[in-house]
Design a protein around this motif. Sequence first.
Motif, PDB file in Angstrom:
ATOM      1  N   ASP A 144      -4.002  -3.741  -3.485  1.00 50.33           N
ATOM      2  CA  ASP A 144      -2.558  -3.944  -3.679  1.00 50.33           C
ATOM      3  C   ASP A 144      -1.754  -2.940  -2.851  1.00 50.33           C
ATOM      4  O   ASP A 144      -0.679  -3.261  -2.329  1.00 50.33           O
ATOM      5  CB  ASP A 144      -2.174  -3.907  -5.168  1.00 50.33           C
ATOM      6  CG  ASP A 144      -2.520  -2.579  -5.820  1.00 50.33           C
ATOM      7  OD1 ASP A 144      -3.274  -1.785  -5.206  1.00 50.33           O
ATOM      8  OD2 ASP A 144      -2.049  -2.329  -6.941  1.00 50.33           O
ATOM      9  N   GLY A 145      -2.283  -1.723  -2.706  1.00 51.55           N
ATOM     10  CA  GLY A 145      -1.618  -0.734  -1.847  1.00 51.55           C
ATOM     11  C   GLY A 145      -1.625  -1.171  -0.392  1.00 51.55           C
ATOM     12  O   GLY A 145      -0.628  -1.007   0.332  1.00 51.55           O
ATOM     13  N   ALA A 146      -2.731  -1.760   0.053  1.00 52.44           N
ATOM     14  CA  ALA A 146      -2.826  -2.223   1.439  1.00 52.44           C
ATOM     15  C   ALA A 146      -1.796  -3.327   1.707  1.00 52.44           C
ATOM     16  O   ALA A 146      -1.165  -3.356   2.777  1.00 52.44           O
ATOM     17  CB  ALA A 146      -4.242  -2.726   1.730  1.00 52.44           C
ATOM     18  N   VAL A 147      -1.612  -4.204   0.746  1.00 53.30           N
ATOM     19  CA  VAL A 147      -0.625  -5.282   0.918  1.00 53.30           C
ATOM     20  C   VAL A 147       0.783  -4.687   1.022  1.00 53.30           C
ATOM     21  O   VAL A 147       1.571  -5.056   1.903  1.00 53.30           O
ATOM     22  CB  VAL A 147      -0.709  -6.295  -0.248  1.00 53.30           C
ATOM     23  CG1 VAL A 147       0.427  -7.309  -0.168  1.00 53.30           C
ATOM     24  CG2 VAL A 147      -2.058  -7.012  -0.217  1.00 53.30           C
ATOM     25  N   LYS A 148       1.107  -3.738   0.145  1.00 50.12           N
ATOM     26  CA  LYS A 148       2.423  -3.093   0.214  1.00 50.12           C
ATOM     27  C   LYS A 148       2.619  -2.414   1.569  1.00 50.12           C
ATOM     28  O   LYS A 148       3.672  -2.551   2.209  1.00 50.12           O
ATOM     29  CB  LYS A 148       2.557  -2.049  -0.912  1.00 50.12           C
ATOM     30  CG  LYS A 148       2.610  -2.627  -2.300  1.00 50.12           C
ATOM     31  CD  LYS A 148       3.135  -1.635  -3.335  1.00 50.12           C
ATOM     32  CE  LYS A 148       2.172  -0.515  -3.664  1.00 50.12           C
ATOM     33  NZ  LYS A 148       2.664   0.357  -4.763  1.00 50.12           N
ATOM     34  N   LEU A 149       1.603  -1.669   2.002  1.00 53.91           N
ATOM     35  CA  LEU A 149       1.708  -0.942   3.276  1.00 53.91           C
ATOM     36  C   LEU A 149       1.912  -1.893   4.443  1.00 53.91           C
ATOM     37  O   LEU A 149       2.740  -1.647   5.332  1.00 53.91           O
ATOM     38  CB  LEU A 149       0.434  -0.146   3.528  1.00 53.91           C
ATOM     39  CG  LEU A 149       0.388   1.236   2.914  1.00 53.91           C
ATOM     40  CD1 LEU A 149      -0.965   1.869   3.186  1.00 53.91           C
ATOM     41  CD2 LEU A 149       1.503   2.102   3.481  1.00 53.91           C
ATOM     42  N   LEU A 204       3.216  -4.810   4.442  1.00 51.25           N
ATOM     43  CA  LEU A 204       4.544  -5.423   4.410  1.00 51.25           C
ATOM     44  C   LEU A 204       5.643  -4.435   4.815  1.00 51.25           C
ATOM     45  O   LEU A 204       6.578  -4.810   5.523  1.00 51.25           O
ATOM     46  CB  LEU A 204       4.825  -6.012   3.019  1.00 51.25           C
ATOM     47  CG  LEU A 204       4.002  -7.275   2.685  1.00 51.25           C
ATOM     48  CD1 LEU A 204       4.204  -7.672   1.224  1.00 51.25           C
ATOM     49  CD2 LEU A 204       4.383  -8.445   3.598  1.00 51.25           C
ATOM     50  N   TYR A 245       6.261   4.605  -1.543  1.00 49.84           N
ATOM     51  CA  TYR A 245       5.193   3.602  -1.424  1.00 49.84           C
ATOM     52  C   TYR A 245       4.543   3.344  -2.786  1.00 49.84           C
ATOM     53  O   TYR A 245       4.359   2.200  -3.198  1.00 49.84           O
ATOM     54  CB  TYR A 245       4.174   4.085  -0.379  1.00 49.84           C
ATOM     55  CG  TYR A 245       2.767   3.611  -0.581  1.00 49.84           C
ATOM     56  CD1 TYR A 245       2.397   2.298  -0.308  1.00 49.84           C
ATOM     57  CD2 TYR A 245       1.783   4.485  -1.052  1.00 49.84           C
ATOM     58  CE1 TYR A 245       1.090   1.872  -0.503  1.00 49.84           C
ATOM     59  CE2 TYR A 245       0.483   4.074  -1.238  1.00 49.84           C
ATOM     60  CZ  TYR A 245       0.139   2.766  -0.968  1.00 49.84           C
ATOM     61  OH  TYR A 245      -1.145   2.350  -1.170  1.00 49.84           O
ATOM     62  N   LEU A 285       6.681   1.213  -5.240  1.00 48.85           N
ATOM     63  CA  LEU A 285       6.929  -0.210  -4.983  1.00 48.85           C
ATOM     64  C   LEU A 285       6.128  -1.045  -5.980  1.00 48.85           C
ATOM     65  O   LEU A 285       4.983  -0.720  -6.283  1.00 48.85           O
ATOM     66  CB  LEU A 285       6.512  -0.585  -3.555  1.00 48.85           C
ATOM     67  CG  LEU A 285       7.337   0.006  -2.418  1.00 48.85           C
ATOM     68  CD1 LEU A 285       6.732  -0.402  -1.076  1.00 48.85           C
ATOM     69  CD2 LEU A 285       8.793  -0.421  -2.492  1.00 48.85           C
ATOM     70  N   PRO A 286       6.708  -2.130  -6.465  1.00 48.70           N
ATOM     71  CA  PRO A 286       5.962  -2.972  -7.409  1.00 48.70           C
ATOM     72  C   PRO A 286       4.751  -3.618  -6.728  1.00 48.70           C
ATOM     73  O   PRO A 286       4.737  -3.800  -5.513  1.00 48.70           O
ATOM     74  CB  PRO A 286       6.992  -4.033  -7.822  1.00 48.70           C
ATOM     75  CG  PRO A 286       8.015  -4.040  -6.733  1.00 48.70           C
ATOM     76  CD  PRO A 286       8.057  -2.655  -6.172  1.00 48.70           C
ATOM     77  N   ALA A 287       3.752  -3.918  -7.520  1.00 48.95           N
ATOM     78  CA  ALA A 287       2.531  -4.522  -6.979  1.00 48.95           C
ATOM     79  C   ALA A 287       2.816  -5.944  -6.512  1.00 48.95           C
ATOM     80  O   ALA A 287       3.664  -6.637  -7.083  1.00 48.95           O
ATOM     81  CB  ALA A 287       1.437  -4.518  -8.028  1.00 48.95           C
ATOM     82  N   PRO A 288       2.123  -6.391  -5.469  1.00 48.94           N
ATOM     83  CA  PRO A 288       2.336  -7.761  -4.983  1.00 48.94           C
ATOM     84  C   PRO A 288       1.915  -8.796  -6.038  1.00 48.94           C
ATOM     85  O   PRO A 288       0.992  -8.558  -6.803  1.00 48.94           O
ATOM     86  CB  PRO A 288       1.453  -7.847  -3.737  1.00 48.94           C
ATOM     87  CG  PRO A 288       0.574  -6.654  -3.749  1.00 48.94           C
ATOM     88  CD  PRO A 288       1.179  -5.637  -4.643  1.00 48.94           C
ATOM     89  N   LEU A 322      -2.000 -10.975  -6.292  1.00 48.98           N
ATOM     90  CA  LEU A 322      -3.308 -10.463  -6.711  1.00 48.98           C
ATOM     91  C   LEU A 322      -3.378 -10.514  -8.223  1.00 48.98           C
ATOM     92  O   LEU A 322      -2.748  -9.716  -8.904  1.00 48.98           O
ATOM     93  CB  LEU A 322      -3.454  -8.998  -6.260  1.00 48.98           C
ATOM     94  CG  LEU A 322      -3.634  -8.779  -4.769  1.00 48.98           C
ATOM     95  CD1 LEU A 322      -3.272  -7.357  -4.397  1.00 48.98           C
ATOM     96  CD2 LEU A 322      -5.061  -9.082  -4.378  1.00 48.98           C
TER      97      LEU A 322
END
Lengths: 232, 232
Positions: free
Chosen positions: A158-163, A165, B222, B225-228, B231
């Motif tokens: 989930d961190g990778a997706v945020k990063l 984006l 970072y 930020l809310p989780a995507p 997932l």
Amino acid sequence: MLLSDTRTNAGPDNIASFTKMNVVAPGDRVIAMMSAGNLAVTQAVVARVIDGLGLDPNEPFDTLMTVKSMYEAAQLIGNAVSRVYTSATSGPNAQNFMFDASIIVAGQIAGDKMKMFHIYAAGNFIEATVDTPFFQIGEAKYGKPILDRVARYDTPLDGAVKLALISMDSTLRSNFSVGLPADLLIYRRDSQEIAAYERIAEDDPYFKDIRTRWSEALREAYRDLPAPPWLS
Amino acid sequence: MLLSDTRTNAGPDNIASFTKMNVVAPGDRVIAMMSAGNLAVTQAVVARVIDGLGLDPNEPFDTLMTVKSMYEAAQLIGNAVSRVYTSATSGPNAQNFMFDASIIVAGQIAGDKMKMFHIYAAGNFIEATVDTPFFQIGEAKYGKPILDRVARYDTPLDGAVKLALISMDSTLRSNFSVGLPADLLIYRRDSQEIAAYERIAEDDPYFKDIRTRWSEALREAYRDLPAPPWLS
């Protein structure tokens, strides 16, 4: 996880939207390619490695559906890039154009490890490692600082997706040759199936939300920095 | 305010430190130049426009000490760039090298407005405006997103200094062709004197402090930020 934009341009008056992500997921494997550079080159490579187009149908050939390992997938793509290069720069089709193509291929075939490779225009390639867990191609510099600061081999999904984006957001704001919608692919190790494949447009509520939050957080962080000591 | 690094390289095994900022401040004016690109080219331009080197001493010539407006200063530098180009690419000294030079000149002459110009390798130039209040030259992309987000025509001077330093910080982290120490120049409109001229090294306490704070603020933003939503 992989993220690509869809903007292509042949000059500022010739802008179009093409997906730069191509995926095969027949059940025993998920292999995804992202491409940057000359669209004619990268589409020819995709046609070759996914559908076998441009090859002699009477001769046996591999595609991403038949290769036995991710390393073979990278070799297949590298060879296809070299073949397109040869065809474009020699013989009756010779063109004196800027040959420019970068491809990321990532995925997993059952029985093999999950891997990611970056394939260069020369057809050779490198593999992502613990030290360098991410690759970027195309208009990469604007979005690199945040990845350099935060992305690690053990960054959770989930961190990778945020990063990815927020890195894309910085690029979208600074360079008009990158544009939405974006394609996002998420794959979980050893699943051999796509966990998520999203097309993210301007009105995507999650992307809108984190773009706003990120922008506000940066402004606040900037405001909170102490004043420089050199102005009295 | 102006900020430049000091790293130059002719390949990764030939790295050196040269200031890229040159200032004249004789009392009636403050004019500062920053340069990027081929060091031999930009040093020749600086020698020409500050000291008149390479010119016939029996003929009258202008330098940054004698021009009557900032526009004339930009013209002087543009002409010097063209002259170095001609000398380097024609006649007995002809070299088939990559001619690469970008120069920012900024400042004020008593009786004229404060102005800033970006001079290209072709010798032509553009002026900063309300719409585009900052210029970058050299390895500019890594540090551009934060400037695009925050820098405005009415950004106060202390804010501009903070922004320039965090923009430089992103570049320092992502590209080894940019390196400390950095040179920082601050000028206040209508003062005709340098407000501050600092050399900022790795151990500069203010720069160290804001680098740490900025890095922590980005990581925190970072994390917050809310989780995507893709997932589950």
